[in-house]
Motif scaffolding. Sequence first.
Motif, PDB file in Angstrom:
ATOM      1  N   ASP A   1      80.658  26.680  -9.306  1.00  0.00           N
ATOM      2  CA  ASP A   1      80.725  26.638  -7.832  1.00  0.00           C
ATOM      3  C   ASP A   1      79.791  27.639  -7.168  1.00  0.00           C
ATOM      4  OD1 ASP A   1      82.506  24.646  -8.000  1.00  0.00           O
ATOM      5  OD2 ASP A   1      84.297  25.903  -7.698  1.00  0.00           O
TER       6      ASP A   1
ATOM      7  N   ARG B   1      76.392  26.368  -6.757  1.00  0.00           N
ATOM      8  CA  ARG B   1      76.309  25.381  -5.667  1.00  0.00           C
ATOM      9  C   ARG B   1      76.261  26.120  -4.332  1.00  0.00           C
ATOM     10  NH1 ARG B   1      80.970  22.377  -6.315  1.00  0.00           N
ATOM     11  NH2 ARG B   1      80.147  21.667  -8.304  1.00  0.00           N
ATOM     12  N   THR B   2      77.055  27.179  -4.217  1.00  0.00           N
ATOM     13  CA  THR B   2      77.061  27.980  -2.991  1.00  0.00           C
ATOM     14  C   THR B   2      75.695  28.598  -2.742  1.00  0.00           C
ATOM     15  OG1 THR B   2      79.337  28.528  -3.537  1.00  0.00           O
ATOM     16  CG2 THR B   2      78.315  29.828  -1.787  1.00  0.00           C
TER      17      THR B   2
ATOM     18  N   ARG C   1      72.825  27.565  -3.809  1.00  0.00           N
ATOM     19  CA  ARG C   1      71.867  26.521  -3.415  1.00  0.00           C
ATOM     20  C   ARG C   1      72.105  26.097  -1.964  1.00  0.00           C
ATOM     21  NH1 ARG C   1      72.377  23.293  -9.019  1.00  0.00           N
ATOM     22  NH2 ARG C   1      70.538  24.140 -10.064  1.00  0.00           N
ATOM     23  N   ALA C   2      73.389  26.010  -1.606  1.00  0.00           N
ATOM     24  CA  ALA C   2      73.744  25.592  -0.238  1.00  0.00           C
ATOM     25  C   ALA C   2      73.257  26.596   0.788  1.00  0.00           C
ATOM     26  CB  ALA C   2      75.255  25.425  -0.136  1.00  0.00           C
ATOM     27  N   LYS C   3      73.177  27.852   0.348  1.00  0.00           N
ATOM     28  CA  LYS C   3      72.682  28.893   1.259  1.00  0.00           C
ATOM     29  C   LYS C   3      71.173  28.815   1.438  1.00  0.00           C
ATOM     30  CE  LYS C   3      75.821  32.804   0.788  1.00  0.00           C
ATOM     31  NZ  LYS C   3      75.963  34.037   0.017  1.00  0.00           N
ATOM     32  N   GLY C   4      70.548  27.935   0.637  1.00  0.00           N
ATOM     33  CA  GLY C   4      69.105  27.741   0.790  1.00  0.00           C
ATOM     34  C   GLY C   4      68.251  28.590  -0.115  1.00  0.00           C
TER      35      GLY C   4
ATOM     36  N   GLU D   1      65.143  27.567  -5.974  1.00  0.00           N
ATOM     37  CA  GLU D   1      65.688  27.224  -7.294  1.00  0.00           C
ATOM     38  C   GLU D   1      65.388  28.303  -8.334  1.00  0.00           C
ATOM     39  OE1 GLU D   1      67.768  24.859  -7.724  1.00  0.00           O
ATOM     40  OE2 GLU D   1      67.961  25.024  -9.895  1.00  0.00           O
TER      41      GLU D   1
END
Lengths: 305, 546
Positions: free
Chosen positions: A202, A205-206, A208-211, A214
């Motif tokens: 998780d 994912r967080t 990545r979601a924060k931008g 990679e």
Amino acid sequence: MARFLVKRIVHGLAVLWVVITLTFILLRITPGGPFDRERRLPPEVMANIEAKYHLDEPWLKQYGRYLRGILEGDLGPSYKYLDRNVSDIIADTFPTSALLGILALSFALIFSLPVGLCAAATRNRWADRGCVFLATLGISLPNFILGAVLIWFFSLKLGWFQAGRWGQLSSVVLPMITLGAASFAYLSYLLRSALLETLSEDFIRTARAKGLREINVLFKHALRNSFIPVLTVLGPLFAALVTGSFVVEYVFAIPGMGRFFITAVADRDYPLIMGVTLVYTTVLVCANLLVDLLYSLVDPRIKTH
Amino acid sequence: MVFLTKRGAFRHALLLSSLLILASCNPFSRGRDEKTFRVNIGTEPPSLDWSLATDHVSFNVIANLMVGLTEFDKNLKPAPVIAKSWDILEGGRKVVFHLRDDVTWSDGQKVRAQDFEYSWKRLLNPKTASEYAYILFDIVNAEEFHEGKVTDEGLVGVKAIDDWTLEVRLKHPTSYFLSITTFEVTYPQRQDIIEKLGSKWTEPDHIVTNGPFLLSSWKHENEIQLRANPNFFLGKPAVEQVEMVMINEKTTALGLYEQGQLDFLDNHSIPTLEKPRLAKAPGFRHVPQLRGYYYGFATDRKPFDDTRVRKAFSMAIDRSVFPKILHGGELPATSWIPPGMLAHNPKIGPLYNPPEARRLLREAGYPDGKDFPRVTLAYNTDEEHKIVAEAIQSMWKRNLGVLVRLENQEWKVYLKKLQSDPPHIFRLGWGADYPDPDNFMKLFTALSGNNNTRWKNSRYDHLLELAAREMNEQRRIRLYNEAQRILCEADAPIVPLFTTAETTVLNPRYTGLEYSSMGRLVLRHVRLKESIQSPPPAARGRDKSA
């Protein structure tokens, strides 16, 4: 921390004692003695040899004598190399095995990191499949075959590196690759699996979601958390590599300690077998202790108690 | 001027440094010293103390560092070296050696008779625990001293009468005694050095020797370097330096030879499968050895307690196949004393005769192998032993109708098995310690610890006793002929199969290397061939065609 260290050292000493005792018993019950020859010795000659090396004493007395010797730093005389004692032989050969082992481990670590990362980052694409193929090949290819192929191609065909005649720079490269290949493959595979598992967590994912980019996700968040399984195998791997490999030392004529794990058994050279086993166990115990200490550095959630 | 970007400069530097490293790594990019001769001895010599050494690797190093009273000549007869002459007195019970007075140790001291007396008594001393102590048991009180029954070493029958005279008193006339003095374990030693340094006296900084080469360095498990002894009393060797490397893996050693990194290989460095290819190379040869290869029968176990069965099995073997399947120049043998040794007689022993073998087996109650018990042929784990065993198994099946079971075991386990419970048929070999038939024939006497067949024949034992005491060579030969007929024909407790040969390959640029039938590598006459001694500088590369 201090309590943890004391506890682990006591554990380590207990392991050493058990290994020494088991090895001592196994050697005594193995058929064939150190001075059994094709040319059988007359009984009076054999009696003098057994008296010289205390082999005529009861096992328990021999065992006690050996333990006393260890405490005094004396590993006894070799039954095969008659001008030298076991401590001398280990002092002569262990540094060579350790050097080669450290080089092989460094090779494995340096190359497994990018391969593991590349495979995880490109999951199920051609690059990943290529890396997995390379790792499978490295694990399944026996090192005597790899060594022979490397000698044939790089030494005999191209003449780039020397096989045998240890001591020259060119004689180090091929054995280093041969010894490190399986570890490289195993570490790459392990790192890939650990990274894939971490990347599905998780917190990734967080991130990545924060931008986050990679590359930052991979290096800053996933890699550190994937090191734990790699670190776990590093202890035994380090011990196995620095104490030498029979096959690699045999194929490349390296004056290391690894060959004695086989030849000393074939010769029934009891003190030498005990000596190399003792060194191997000590290195293994120390390496595992070091790994346990490193856990807390990699992951502060793990406490050393 | 070409300007490079930062990244481009880095790339070029990386490429250049890689090429430089590769160039420096290439063994062919370096010239090599032609006055250094390089051989592979395979493994670390277990000991350079010639009172303790027992193996051919140690003896091959020692044989180039030391000389003794005598050495065997081309006819395997003892020839003078440090002993300039000797007298055999009292019907062979006393031997007096007269020593040269110009032989020096590497530290400049003279080699004296006292050095021999010390060395021989050290070999016999129970505290030394030498495996070869028994080699001197023919000397008065030697065995008793070794057993501890005699504690005064002055009673042992070896004595320096003066600096240049050594007297040896023997228990009985001993025809082979002079041959024993060719053996390295009888070479002289320096009491002062050994007593001062203990087991460390063989290290290069301490060792004192008297032979053609001096020990320069000994990197354990790696290589030994010898340098020519300028003061060697028989003349300084032509090669300045010898490198003895320890490469156990045959393919690696052969690769180095073919790269020009080694100048000589023997059997221990040549893979069996490569022998046919190498046989075409210049410098390749087979050197017959005084080493026999035989199968023994457990003569106290059925069915081999019957002489007819043993003879049938011996006659059913076509020995001519061995050189073809082993490619090592083996010499098929039906008798036990090897070619080159006194009393060798190829006419003794059963010839290959399958019909006669079948007749004998039928007579013993096993027509065409019917009802023959299940028997085992055992050998120690080794590829060549397996090849021989499988060939013989198929011959026995074809010629006798008997299928024997093959069983291989790890060497030490195998030796233990031979001592405690010998299998029906077993493989063994025997190499000469000194070139005399006594050393071979004594193996099968009733009291010999090496007689795993458990066969006993009092006539055989008596003949050997007589031969050992017989000083006349012709009479000795007759005695050994009769003994061999009992051993190989009449009773046949063993089946001699072949005598082995050493496969060797020498860099054709060199000559003068001697590989003796005793398996000794003698380097003191090695030299570059005259046509090669002063090559133009451009021609100094190695001959890779070898």
